[in-house]
Structures are given as C-alpha cells and as structure tokens.
Design an enzyme around this catalytic site. Structure first.
Site, PDB file in Angstrom:
ATOM      1  N   GLN A 171       0.823  -1.214   0.000  1.00 20.64           N
ATOM      2  CA  GLN A 171       0.000   0.000   0.000  1.00 20.64           C
ATOM      3  C   GLN A 171       0.857   1.265   0.000  1.00 20.64           C
ATOM      4  OE1 GLN A 171      -2.213  -0.665   3.584  1.00 20.64           O
ATOM      5  NE2 GLN A 171      -0.379  -1.056   4.778  1.00 20.64           N
TER       6      GLN A 171
ATOM      7  N   HIS B  78      -9.805   4.520  19.740  1.00 23.13           N
ATOM      8  CA  HIS B  78      -9.139   3.325  20.273  1.00 23.13           C
ATOM      9  C   HIS B  78      -9.653   2.942  21.655  1.00 23.13           C
ATOM     10  CE1 HIS B  78      -6.456   4.401  16.898  1.00 23.13           C
ATOM     11  NE2 HIS B  78      -6.460   3.093  16.756  1.00 23.13           N
TER      12      HIS B  78
ATOM     13  N   ASP C 141      -8.994  -4.534  13.651  1.00 21.47           N
ATOM     14  CA  ASP C 141      -8.839  -3.104  13.343  1.00 21.47           C
ATOM     15  C   ASP C 141      -8.303  -2.922  11.924  1.00 21.47           C
ATOM     16  OD1 ASP C 141      -8.797  -0.374  13.629  1.00 21.47           O
ATOM     17  OD2 ASP C 141      -6.939  -0.319  14.775  1.00 21.47           O
TER      18      ASP C 141
ATOM     19  N   ASP D 238      -0.469   0.403  13.571  1.00 20.82           N
ATOM     20  CA  ASP D 238      -0.032   1.650  14.211  1.00 20.82           C
ATOM     21  C   ASP D 238       0.170   1.490  15.712  1.00 20.82           C
ATOM     22  OD1 ASP D 238      -2.677   1.787  15.334  1.00 20.82           O
ATOM     23  OD2 ASP D 238      -3.351   2.671  13.448  1.00 20.82           O
TER      24      ASP D 238
HETATM   25  N1  LIG Z   1     -14.611   9.529   7.144  1.00 22.28           N
HETATM   26  C1  LIG Z   1     -13.538   8.638   6.873  1.00 22.28           C
HETATM   27  C2  LIG Z   1     -13.144   7.807   8.056  1.00 22.28           C
HETATM   28  C3  LIG Z   1     -12.291   6.677   7.627  1.00 22.28           C
HETATM   29  C4  LIG Z   1     -11.989   5.744   8.775  1.00 22.28           C
HETATM   30  N2  LIG Z   1     -11.392   4.541   8.352  1.00 22.28           N
HETATM   31  C5  LIG Z   1     -11.423   3.518   9.347  1.00 22.28           C
HETATM   32  C6  LIG Z   1     -10.097   3.051   9.706  1.00 22.28           C
HETATM   33  C7  LIG Z   1     -10.124   1.874  10.618  1.00 22.28           C
HETATM   34  N3  LIG Z   1      -8.834   1.473  11.051  1.00 22.28           N
HETATM   35  C8  LIG Z   1      -8.138   2.441  11.755  1.00 22.28           C
HETATM   36  C9  LIG Z   1      -6.818   1.972  12.221  1.00 22.28           C
HETATM   37  C10 LIG Z   1      -6.413   2.745  13.404  1.00 22.28           C
HETATM   38  N4  LIG Z   1      -5.729   1.947  14.334  1.00 22.28           N
END
Ligand SMILES: NCCCCNCCCNCCCN
Length: 286
Positions: A22, A52, A148, A76
C-alpha cells in the site's frame, strides 16, 4: 511525492512510502498527525484516543480474565497501547500485513511516541502476515481479539468482513472470549455497518453493536462478538480520556437515523463492499 498526489491531502505531508501492499502517507498540521493508507484516513492524533478507547475497552472489560490478546490489523500500535493499560493482560500478539507500517510505528520516535512505544513492550509480539491466512494456519486461542482493519472498500479488505473470516475468528476464541470489530460508520455507511452485524450473527456469535463520535471520522461503529451475551461494562483502566462505564453503556443505544436496516450477509463469494463518495457518505455495493 508528486505535486498532484500532495494535493490530495489537506495538511503538509511529512512522510510517504510505498510498501509491497500500500501507499503510506503521514501528514501533520498544528500538532495533528494523520495516517492515510491508499488515501484513506486511519487516524488523527487529535482524536484517535476516542476511537481506540471505544474499540478496545468495552470488549476487554467484559472478559473475566483476559490473559492473552490478539490484534488483527492496527499496525499503528494504538489499539495495542490501549490493551496494555489493562494489567490483567500478559501477552498481546499483533498480526499486521505490512512490515513497513509496524516498523514505522516501532522505530520512528515521533510515531512510536503516539502508541507509548507499545510495540517495543516485552508483553507484545509483532507478526507480519495476512490475518485471513494466519488464522487458518495457527491454533492458539485468545481471551480478547481486536479487529482493526481499514473499511471493506475493496475485494482484498472485504474478505476480512465475511462469514469465512468470522468463523476463523470464532475458532480462536476462548470460552468466555470477546472480539471487538471496527465496523465503519453506522450513519455514513449504514448498510455496511449492519451487514457486519448480520454477518457476525450468521456464524452463530452474539453481536452487540455500538457507536461513538470521532470528530475526524464522524459517527463510528463497532461490534462486540462473543459466544454468550455480554454484561454491560462496569470498570475500565484509570488512564482513559473518553470512556467511563456510564458513557460506554450509552454507546449501545442507536437513534432512529442509525438503527438497523435490512441487509444481506457478507460471504466470500458474495462480498458487500463500502464505496466512498466525495459527499462524505458511503454506499453499499457489490
Ligand atoms: N470519514 C472517513 C473515516 C475513515 C476511517 N477509516 C477507518 C479506519 C479503521 N482502522 C483504523 C486503524 C487505526 N488503528
């Protein structure tokens, strides 16, 4: 980074890399660090604690004796940081596809500071693998599992929200174990959210949907999956900034504009994906 790509981001780009999997971009403005994967926002350092804390603590508090935790995605380290606040947890395994992401959030000082250096903790083991395959190839069971991943916006991500994936997850849960799943927006992507709930239920697990307001994401959804119905959480670690037991209980109530809608179940051979639109609302698509 080309000028045309830089223009995709509202804030100045401080780091950009292309991994095998990515495009990874970090932006920063006025102390707000944002991570984008393939152009999609993953967190804002200004409000990620809300996301979180909401992702981790309602489910973790519902486990009687959580000794072993598993995080799928979340390279992350921010969900791992939250889990480590619970002293009952002895070991956390993080399985994230992309070694470049976990390296950045382990070794880059400013980024590792965001997760309180969680990925360097002796309680944490980092594995770089495709969670879909890893679950099939490993047999260990966990008391608490966090899912996640980025939203199911393409076929490769969509497989991580299917009945096949949730059956694999269930096989890794201890008897009183709980899974917490990031589940996109019940407001902006209402059908996609309730599709995740329906898909969890289709594999025979109880699903407890809830939501939280994350300013950078909008209204956001989560699902707790377990073999037995869960009790409402009554105790969290002291160091939280957002959640209290009373606030957590309120998150399980859905107003009419986010309430359940009829949806299909997401299967490997019939994936239901989220399509992002420029108006900020998402669509439910095949
Ligand atoms: N309005 C756009 C929001 C996009 C959110 N995307 C969700 C991401 C989920 N994963 C997040 C990882 C963080 N640890």
């Amino acid at each position: 980074m080309e000028r045309s790509e830089r223009q995709l981001y509202a804030d100045p780009v401080i780091l950009s890399r292309t991994s095998t999997y990515q495009r990874i971009v970090l932006t920063q403005a006025n102390g707000d660090v944002r991570l984008f994967l393939n152009g999609n926002l993953q967190f804002s350092s200004r409000d990620e604690y809300r996301y979180h804390e909401a992702l981790v603590h309602p489910g973790l508090a519902a486990v009687a004796a959580p000794r072993r935790a598993l995080v799928l995605g979340g390279g992350d380290g921010l969900a791992v940081r939250e889990i480590l606040k619970d002293n009952r947890v002895e070991q956390v395994t993080l399985v994230d596809l992309d070694p470049l992401v976990t390296e950045l959030f382990t070794a880059h000082e400013a980024l590792a500071a965001l997760n309180d250096h969680a990925l360097r903790s002796p309680r944490v083991t980092v594995v770089n693998a495709d969670a879909f395959v890893w679950l099939e190839e490993h047999a260990d069971r966990y008391d608490f599992i966090v899912v996640d991943f980025p939203d199911p916006s393409n076929y490769s991500l969509g497989k991580l929200y299917t009945t096949t994936f949730y059956r694999r997850l269930a096989a890794h849960l201890t008897a009183g174990g709980v899974v917490a799943i990031q589940s996109t927006s019940p407001l902006a992507a209402r059908e996609a959210f309730w599709c995740i709930v329906a898909t969890v239920r289709d594999v025979g697990l109880h699903a407890a949907p809830y939501h939280a307001a994350i300013p950078s994401f909008g209204e956001w959804g989560f699902v707790l999956a377990s073999r037995e119905p869960l009790q409402a959480p009554d105790r969290f670690p002291a160091a939280l900034r957002y959640l209290t037991p009373a606030i957590a209980r309120s998150l399980f109530e859905f107003p009419a504009d986010m309430d359940a809608v009829p949806v299909e179940v997401n299967r490997l051979n019939n994936q239901i994906l989220v399509q992002y639109h420029t108006d900020g609302w998402s669509r439910y698509a095949r």
